[in-house]
Structures are given as C-alpha cells and as structure tokens.
Design an enzyme around this catalytic site. Structure first.
Site, short mmCIF file in Angstrom:
data_model
loop_
_atom_site.label_atom_id
_atom_site.label_comp_id
_atom_site.label_asym_id
_atom_site.label_seq_id
_atom_site.Cartn_x
_atom_site.Cartn_y
_atom_site.Cartn_z
N ASP A 35 0.82 -1.21 0.00
CA ASP A 35 0.00 0.00 0.00
C ASP A 35 0.86 1.27 0.00
O ASP A 35 1.95 1.28 0.56
CB ASP A 35 -0.91 -0.02 1.24
CG ASP A 35 -2.10 0.90 1.07
OD1 ASP A 35 -2.36 1.35 -0.07
OD2 ASP A 35 -2.76 1.21 2.08
N HIS A 52 2.69 2.91 -9.22
CA HIS A 52 2.45 1.46 -9.22
C HIS A 52 3.63 0.71 -9.86
O HIS A 52 4.00 -0.37 -9.43
CB HIS A 52 1.15 1.13 -9.97
CG HIS A 52 -0.08 1.64 -9.27
ND1 HIS A 52 -0.32 1.42 -7.94
CD2 HIS A 52 -1.14 2.38 -9.72
CE1 HIS A 52 -1.49 1.97 -7.59
NE2 HIS A 52 -1.99 2.57 -8.66
N LEU A 149 9.80 -21.76 -4.77
CA LEU A 149 9.16 -20.57 -4.20
C LEU A 149 7.80 -20.42 -4.87
O LEU A 149 7.71 -20.39 -6.10
CB LEU A 149 9.99 -19.31 -4.44
CG LEU A 149 9.33 -18.03 -3.91
CD1 LEU A 149 9.63 -17.82 -2.43
CD2 LEU A 149 9.76 -16.79 -4.67
C1 FPP Z 1 -1.91 0.11 -3.36
O1 FPP Z 1 -1.45 1.45 -3.34
C2 FPP Z 1 -1.43 -0.59 -4.55
C3 FPP Z 1 -2.22 -1.10 -5.55
C4 FPP Z 1 -3.68 -0.97 -5.55
C5 FPP Z 1 -1.64 -1.78 -6.71
C6 FPP Z 1 -0.39 -2.56 -6.43
C7 FPP Z 1 0.10 -3.10 -7.70
C8 FPP Z 1 1.42 -3.22 -8.02
C9 FPP Z 1 2.54 -2.87 -7.12
C10 FPP Z 1 1.74 -3.76 -9.35
C11 FPP Z 1 1.57 -5.22 -9.30
C12 FPP Z 1 1.54 -5.85 -10.62
C13 FPP Z 1 1.74 -7.17 -10.79
C14 FPP Z 1 1.68 -7.72 -12.14
C15 FPP Z 1 2.06 -8.08 -9.67
P1 FPP Z 1 -2.56 2.58 -3.50
O2 FPP Z 1 -2.86 2.73 -4.94
O3 FPP Z 1 -3.73 2.24 -2.61
O4 FPP Z 1 -1.82 3.87 -2.98
P2 FPP Z 1 -2.36 4.90 -1.86
O5 FPP Z 1 -2.68 4.06 -0.65
O6 FPP Z 1 -1.21 5.80 -1.64
O7 FPP Z 1 -3.55 5.58 -2.44
MG MG Z 2 -4.11 2.47 -0.58
#
Ligand code: FPP
Ligand code: MG
Length: 305
Positions: A35, A52, A149
């Site tokens: 997050d 992301h 893994l």
């Molecule tokens: C949460 O941060 C993150 C996500 C909703 C997406 C996480 C995805 C990735 C790291 C890419 C993964 C891809 C693959 C193929 C595994 P947020 O968007 O809620 O950020 P915030 O809390 O600051 O609003």
């Molecule tokens: Mg978030």
C-alpha cells in the site's frame, strides 16, 4: 529478471540477513499488502501509474530478499475487486502494467525455472480483460512444475469473493445428487470450504506485512490469517528498504512464540474435524480432485483463447 531483482547487498545487509536466519525462525509464508503507491507518486510529482510501476520494482527486490532468506511462499495483494471502482485511467494503467509484467515473465521463463518459482494468481480472473486472462493462465500453467518458491499474486481478489466461490463450488457438486461426485450435506464443514479456497494448496501466511501506515486488512485473506502475525509499517510500499523488511521478520520472530500454541491448537482442530467428518472419504477426495481438474481445465481454455 524483472520479477526477481538482482539486488546488490552491502556486507552489513548480508551480515544482518545471516544473523536473522541463525537467530530465529524464518517465516514459511509471508503475505504483503503493497500500500501507498499513489501517495508515493504524489510526493514525487509522478503519475499514479508510475507509482504502481515503482511498486512493482519494489516487489522484485522483496522477492529477491525472500528467496535469499529461504522463505518458501509469498502472497502479494496486487489488485482488489474493490479497485475496479477506481478511475478508468488508473484501472487500465494497472492492467497495462500487469500485461507488460506477465508478458515479460513468459519471455524470461527460464529464469523463473532456474529459481524454481511457481506463479499462482489468486482471484476471480474471469473479471479481467481476455488478453490479461490469457497471459495469467499461461504464466500459471507454464510454471506449474516449479516448487521452490510459490508466488501468489492476488489479482481481482477479495476474501468475500473467494469464500463465495468456494461455496459455489460446493453447491455445484450438491446440485447433482445422483452423480458419482455428489457431496452429502454432512460433508460440508469449515475444513471442506477451506479446501475450496483459491489458496487450497497453501499453508496460511505466518506474517502479514502492510505498508503505508494503514492498519486495515482490506478483505485480504480474511479466512487464512486468523493466527498470522500482523506487521504494519508507516513506510510507503515503493520506499521500503531491506531494513524495513527485516524489521517485519524480527517482529514475527518476537511474536511467533506467543501465537504458536494457538496455531498448533488450530491445526489439531482442523485435523480432528477432517478425521471426524468424511473429509478423507473417497467421495470428498474425488470432489476435490475434480475441483483441481476443473480449475486447470479453465486455465487451459483461457490460455488458448
Ligand atoms: C496500493 O497502493 C497498490 C495497488 C492498488 C496496486 C499494487 C500493484 C502493483 C505494485 C503492481 C503489481 C503488478 C503485478 C503484475 C504483480 P494505493 O494505490 O492504494 O496507494 P495509496 O494508498 O497511496 O492511495
Ligand atoms: Mg491504498
């Protein structure tokens, strides 16, 4: 390789990693709630999707650390069904990122084989665009023989949906009372439902690690984490360092002894339930075998779409 980075350790980091391996129990399975990507992007005046993308790069470091530490299973929350409610641009951006990463994974599959990494996507993948379903299904099938893994990517996932799917699988078997695989109402218990979850072949996480200061569980593995150690850190996911990671392992080593009694009681309860019900009967085992076969059949169909 894009999914596991070539992270270069300093000698001090190596020393600390070795010390942790010697000093205490290493978790078998860690679940990460990644997050804080958008807050990170905002703080650096970057686009959300770049946040992301940096989050994915961090996941590749984390996988390297897990591999080197001897952790056998990692589950990561990449896209919640709730995330469909985000703006179209962001959802499409996340799908494009996933397309790119799964395509790269298939292109560098030998490297995954070298590390023995098996990819499993946990979630309702039929909710995703067809081309992404195809890539995901191909990645799962192509790595299914690996067993060093296990990397579970929760994508189009919520626990409520997972449990609903499990109930549907049971009901479908009950619907056909004359069929040879029909379940009896007395077969239905928590042990059976657990065996129908997406995580049916995984032990529960020992440690859940969530970044960005949020202390919610966000409908992530709610069934599986009843006795996991929960670790929350303020750091935003794209900014976590190996020291933050090790702090999570230390928290697990500190708390583990306190929950271990509870966990063994739970394991005993689950084993007793399986024994006292007909969990090991030919009928139930046939049903579970068919569940696996049907899930695999679906992947083959999606991969060739
Ligand atoms: C949460 O941060 C993150 C996500 C909703 C997406 C996480 C995805 C990735 C790291 C890419 C993964 C891809 C693959 C193929 C595994 P947020 O968007 O809620 O950020 P915030 O809390 O600051 O609003
Ligand atoms: Mg978030």
């Amino acid at each position: 390789m894009s999914w596991v980075s070539d992270y270069q350790y300093t000698w001090l980091q190596k020393l600390a990693l070795n010390a942790l391996q010697i000093s205490g129990h290493i978790p078998h399975h860690i679940a990460f709630v990644m997050d804080g990507n958008r807050r990170f992007a905002r703080s650096k005046q970057l686009d959300k999707i770049e946040g992301h993308s940096r989050g994915f790069a961090k996941l590749a470091d984390v996988l390297r650390w897990c591999l080197d530490m001897g952790i056998r299973e990692v589950t990561t929350f990449a896209f919640s069904i709730e995330n469909f409610k985000r703006s179209r641009d962001e959802v499409e951006g996340l799908f494009n990122l996933a397309r790119d990463k799964f395509a790269k994974l298939l292109a560098e599959i030998e490297r995954l084989d070298e590390h023995g990494i098996r990819i499993r996507v946990l979630g309702n993948i039929e909710l995703l665009p067809a081309d992404l379903q195809r890539l995901i299904a191909s990645a799962m099938l192509r790595t299914e023989h690996n067993d060093k893994l296990f990397l579970n990517v929760a994508f189009a996932y919520t626990s409520r949906d997972e449990i609903t799917q499990a109930v549907e699988s049971v009901l479908q078997a009950e619907e056909n009372p004359d069929g040879e695989d029909a379940l009896l109402p007395t077969d239905i218990n928590e042990r059976l439902l657990e065996a129908c979850l997406y995580t049916r072949h995984s032990p529960p996480p020992d440690l859940v690690f969530r970044t960005s200061g949020e202390t919610r569980l966000s409908d992530f593995m709610m069934w599986q984490i009843k006795s996991s150690v929960l670790y929350f850190t303020q750091v935003l996911w794209p900014q976590i360092t190996i020291w933050n990671f090790m702090a999570g392992i230390i928290a697990y080593q500190r708390d583990r002894s306190r929950i271990e009694d509870f966990r063994s009681e739970q394991r005993l309860h689950s084993a007793q339930l399986a024994k006292s019900s007909d969990f090991y009967s030919l009928r139930v085992q046939k049903f579970l075998h068919k569940l696996d076969a049907n899930r695999r059949k679906l992947l083959i169909a999606l991969a060739s779409n």
